[in-house]
Enzyme design. Sequence first.
Site, PDB file in Angstrom:
ATOM      1  N   PRO A  75       0.768  -1.249   0.000  1.00  0.00           N
ATOM      2  CA  PRO A  75       0.000   0.000   0.000  1.00  0.00           C
ATOM      3  C   PRO A  75       0.799   1.299   0.000  1.00  0.00           C
ATOM      4  O   PRO A  75       0.775   2.079   0.945  1.00  0.00           O
ATOM      5  CB  PRO A  75      -0.844  -0.126   1.270  1.00  0.00           C
ATOM      6  CG  PRO A  75       0.012  -0.937   2.193  1.00  0.00           C
ATOM      7  CD  PRO A  75       0.721  -1.919   1.307  1.00  0.00           C
ATOM      8  N   CYS A  76       1.470   1.570  -1.106  1.00  0.00           N
ATOM      9  CA  CYS A  76       2.221   2.817  -1.245  1.00  0.00           C
ATOM     10  C   CYS A  76       1.288   4.026  -1.233  1.00  0.00           C
ATOM     11  O   CYS A  76       1.727   5.142  -0.950  1.00  0.00           O
ATOM     12  CB  CYS A  76       3.088   2.780  -2.491  1.00  0.00           C
ATOM     13  SG  CYS A  76       2.209   2.384  -4.013  1.00  0.00           S
ATOM     14  N   HIS A  77      -0.003   3.812  -1.492  1.00  0.00           N
ATOM     15  CA  HIS A  77      -0.962   4.926  -1.470  1.00  0.00           C
ATOM     16  C   HIS A  77      -1.145   5.483  -0.063  1.00  0.00           C
ATOM     17  O   HIS A  77      -1.648   6.594   0.095  1.00  0.00           O
ATOM     18  CB  HIS A  77      -2.319   4.479  -2.046  1.00  0.00           C
ATOM     19  CG  HIS A  77      -2.982   3.380  -1.287  1.00  0.00           C
ATOM     20  ND1 HIS A  77      -2.675   2.048  -1.520  1.00  0.00           N
ATOM     21  CD2 HIS A  77      -3.910   3.397  -0.295  1.00  0.00           C
ATOM     22  CE1 HIS A  77      -3.406   1.293  -0.701  1.00  0.00           C
ATOM     23  NE2 HIS A  77      -4.159   2.086   0.050  1.00  0.00           N
TER      24      HIS A  77
END
Length: 164
Positions: A128-130
């Site tokens: 989850p780089c978001h």
Amino acid sequence: MTWYHSTFSTPTGAFTLAVNAAGAVVAAGFGPPDALPLPPAECHLISDTGLAAAAREQVLDYFSGRRREFDLALAPAGSEFQLRVWQALQKIPFGKTRSYGELARQLGSSARAVGRANATNPICVIVPCHRVIGADGSLTGYSGGMDNKRWLLTHEGALDPALV
């Protein structure tokens, strides 16, 4: 080497993921297969929903609100530092965010280096780089597009829909 991909519809549009012969996720991206992070030059990309079925189902469950964590084998290709950053991203809980600076302090690095590794994450959503934002709470760049980042963070309850 061969990657097997599956493209399917999500609330944000088309989403493609690729797995290796063992079924471990190697790449994921918003859009058609050509939106995937580039595979190695010697890699063949083949459409195959069978090997990618488990990953596809978990991603669909996430988008529908039935899943908050992924339980998938992952095989991203990257440097030792990139792999450390991507492992740290996986520890950011659903509905929470971290700043680049927070991750940098945790990893004993700089925010700029963490930002670069975050930007090269080949397995979006699942890794989850978001969930990484600016120190001031601002939404910073996202390779999947800012509209998708807003949607993901709102979906997770980490962003007030009134502010979107």
